[in-house]
Design an enzyme around this catalytic site. Structure first.
Site, short mmCIF file in Angstrom:
data_model
loop_
_atom_site.label_atom_id
_atom_site.label_comp_id
_atom_site.label_asym_id
_atom_site.label_seq_id
_atom_site.Cartn_x
_atom_site.Cartn_y
_atom_site.Cartn_z
N VAL A 12 0.86 -1.18 0.00
CA VAL A 12 0.00 0.00 0.00
C VAL A 12 0.89 1.23 0.00
O VAL A 12 1.79 1.36 0.84
CB VAL A 12 -0.90 0.00 1.26
N CYS A 13 0.65 2.14 -0.92
CA CYS A 13 1.41 3.38 -0.97
C CYS A 13 1.17 4.18 0.31
O CYS A 13 0.04 4.58 0.60
CB CYS A 13 1.01 4.21 -2.19
N VAL A 14 2.20 4.42 1.06
CA VAL A 14 2.07 5.08 2.36
C VAL A 14 1.58 6.51 2.22
O VAL A 14 0.75 6.97 3.01
CB VAL A 14 3.39 4.99 3.17
#
Length: 121
Positions: A81-83
């Site tokens: 998941v893209c932070v």
């Protein structure tokens, strides 16, 4: 035919649009009926909502978050998941669903570079 490795980029939310569900179906069929592999499933933009453990669908609705978790467990998949996108949408370690991990775009770049195919949903 040579087996191919895939990276899936999920940009649609778990509910309210079809793209994340279509990605799940694609992944499920790819893994269960072919010799192909998935190197990474990367959730970006509104796709990060797929990683929210507080999502609570009605009893008669398909639980896509649970489905992603089961798929990851069964096939030892990386659900990244893209932070930055997650933080903008209120997803943090506190509400990150099991089997999902917060990463940066560097993780996506590495996956794209090492995969034979990249499919965006």
């Amino acid at each position: 035919m040579k087996p191919l490795s895939y990276t899936l980029v999920i940009m649609g939310p778990a509910y309210g649009a079809q793209s994340a569900y279509c990605a799940y179906q694609f992944a499920q069929i790819l893994l269960s009926s072919t010799n192909h592999s998935i190197d990474n499933i990367f959730f970006y933009a509104d796709g990060v909502y797929n990683a929210n453990c507080y999502t609570d669908p009605a009893n008669d609705e398909f639980d896509l978050i649970k489905a992603w978790q089961n798929l990851a467990k069964k096939y030892s998949l990386k659900l990244t998941v893209c932070v930055a996108a997650a933080q903008r949408r209120g997803i943090s370690l506190d509400n990150l669903a099991e089997h999902f991990e917060l990463t940066g775009l560097g993780e996506l770049s590495a996956a794209v570079a090492s995969s034979d195919r990249v499919v965006q949903f």
